[in-house]
Design a protein around this motif. Sequence first.
Motif, PDB file in Angstrom:
ATOM      1  N   THR A 147       6.088  -6.108   8.182  1.00  5.80           N
ATOM      2  CA  THR A 147       6.234  -5.058   7.460  1.00  5.80           C
ATOM      3  C   THR A 147       5.194  -4.049   7.735  1.00  5.80           C
ATOM      4  N   THR A 148       3.839  -4.310   8.171  1.00  2.00           N
ATOM      5  CA  THR A 148       2.960  -3.405   8.584  1.00  2.00           C
ATOM      6  C   THR A 148       3.277  -2.401   9.662  1.00  2.00           C
TER       7      THR A 148
ATOM      8  N   ALA B 191       4.761   0.081   7.704  1.00  2.00           N
ATOM      9  CA  ALA B 191       3.802   0.333   6.583  1.00  2.00           C
ATOM     10  C   ALA B 191       2.283  -0.027   6.840  1.00  2.00           C
TER      11      ALA B 191
ATOM     12  N   THR C  79      -2.070  -2.000   2.064  1.00  2.00           N
ATOM     13  CA  THR C  79      -0.508  -1.545   2.218  1.00  2.00           C
ATOM     14  C   THR C  79       0.283  -1.958   0.961  1.00  2.00           C
ATOM     15  N   GLY C  80       1.586  -1.837   1.222  1.00  2.00           N
ATOM     16  CA  GLY C  80       2.382  -2.330  -0.145  1.00  2.00           C
ATOM     17  C   GLY C  80       3.822  -2.775   0.242  1.00  2.00           C
ATOM     18  N   MET C  81       4.403  -3.547  -0.695  1.00  2.00           N
ATOM     19  CA  MET C  81       5.685  -4.082  -0.305  1.00  2.00           C
ATOM     20  C   MET C  81       6.555  -3.746  -1.725  1.00  2.00           C
TER      21      MET C  81
ATOM     22  N   ALA D  66       4.034   0.619  -5.152  1.00  2.00           N
ATOM     23  CA  ALA D  66       2.684  -0.194  -4.555  1.00  2.00           C
ATOM     24  C   ALA D  66       1.772   0.816  -5.169  1.00  2.00           C
TER      25      ALA D  66
ATOM     26  N   TYR E 260       0.869   3.806  -9.415  1.00  2.00           N
ATOM     27  CA  TYR E 260       1.787   3.137  -8.517  1.00  2.00           C
ATOM     28  C   TYR E 260       2.775   4.226  -8.049  1.00  2.00           C
TER      29      TYR E 260
ATOM     30  N   THR F  30       6.269   5.343  -2.293  1.00  2.00           N
ATOM     31  CA  THR F  30       6.191   5.490  -1.077  1.00  2.00           C
ATOM     32  C   THR F  30       4.694   5.290  -0.634  1.00  2.00           C
ATOM     33  N   HIS F  31       4.649   5.181   0.906  1.00  2.00           N
ATOM     34  CA  HIS F  31       3.232   4.887   1.469  1.00  2.00           C
ATOM     35  C   HIS F  31       2.506   6.138   1.541  1.00  2.00           C
TER      36      HIS F  31
ATOM     37  N   TRP G 211       8.217   1.938   0.577  1.00  2.00           N
ATOM     38  CA  TRP G 211       7.538   0.761   0.967  1.00  2.00           C
ATOM     39  C   TRP G 211       8.748  -0.294   1.323  1.00  2.00           C
TER      40      TRP G 211
ATOM     41  N   ALA H  73       6.359  -4.624  -7.578  1.00  2.00           N
ATOM     42  CA  ALA H  73       5.383  -4.085  -6.911  1.00  2.00           C
ATOM     43  C   ALA H  73       4.543  -5.316  -6.100  1.00  2.00           C
TER      44      ALA H  73
END
Length: 216
Positions: A36-37, A40, A58-60, A64, A74, A77-78, A85, A108
Amino acid sequence: MSPPRETPTGLPGFRLWPGALDAAAQASLLAEVLATTEAAPFYRPVTPGGRPFSVEMTGMGPLAWVSDRAGYRYQPTHPVTDAPWPPMPQTLLDLWDALTGWPAPPDACLVNLYRGEAKMGLHQDRDEADLTAPVLSVSLGDTAVFRIGPAEGGRTQSLKLASGDVCALTGPARLARHGIDRLLAGSSQLVPGGGRINLTLRRALWRLGDRDSTGG
Ligand code: SIN
Ligand code: FE2
C-alpha cells in the motif's frame, strides 16, 4: 484464526497478546502494508508548531490521522498525494474482530515507521469521535520499549513490544498515556532497511450505528 493467548497486565483495560502473529503472518501482513505504501508513501508529519516527527507515517482505510501546521485531525486523503488512503487489508479487519470483539469495524489505520532514534512522546489517543471503542495496535519489526500509564497521570510502566505482538487500549485504559521510548535496533530483520512498523486500528469518526452495514 484461533484466538491468540492473552497475557494479563497490571493496567485494567490494557490488553496484550504476545506473539499474536507468527513469523509467516508477520511477513505476509508486512508485505500487504508495504504494497500500500507504493501508492501512499511514508511521509514525515510536522507538529502544529512546525517540528518534524521522528516517525514517518502513512495510513490505510477510510480515514487516517494526520498532523500539520493546521493541527491534528483524521482525513480521508493522503496529505502529500491527495489520493484516498488505500484500503485496510482484510487480515487487519479480521484481527480487530477476533481480538476486540467490537461490534463495528475500524475506520482508520495509522501506519507509523520508526527507524534509528525515532520515538513517540507520551500522549493520549483522544482525537476519535467514539472514545469507548478500542484502539488495537500491531507491532512489526524491531522490538520497541513501550511506556504506558493511567489517563489521569502518575506512574508509568514500560514493557517491550516485539514483532507480532498485538495490544489494545480498551475500557478504563482507552485514554491511557502511552508512547515509545526507543527501539532495540537490530532485534528483528523483518522490516527492509531495519526499524519498526506499528499499525493502530481505530474508530476515528464513525460512531456505533453509523455506516456499519457497509462493513467499512
Ligand atoms: C501510537 O501511539 O500511535 C503508536 C504506538 C506504537 O508505536 O506502538
Ligand atoms: Fe497513540
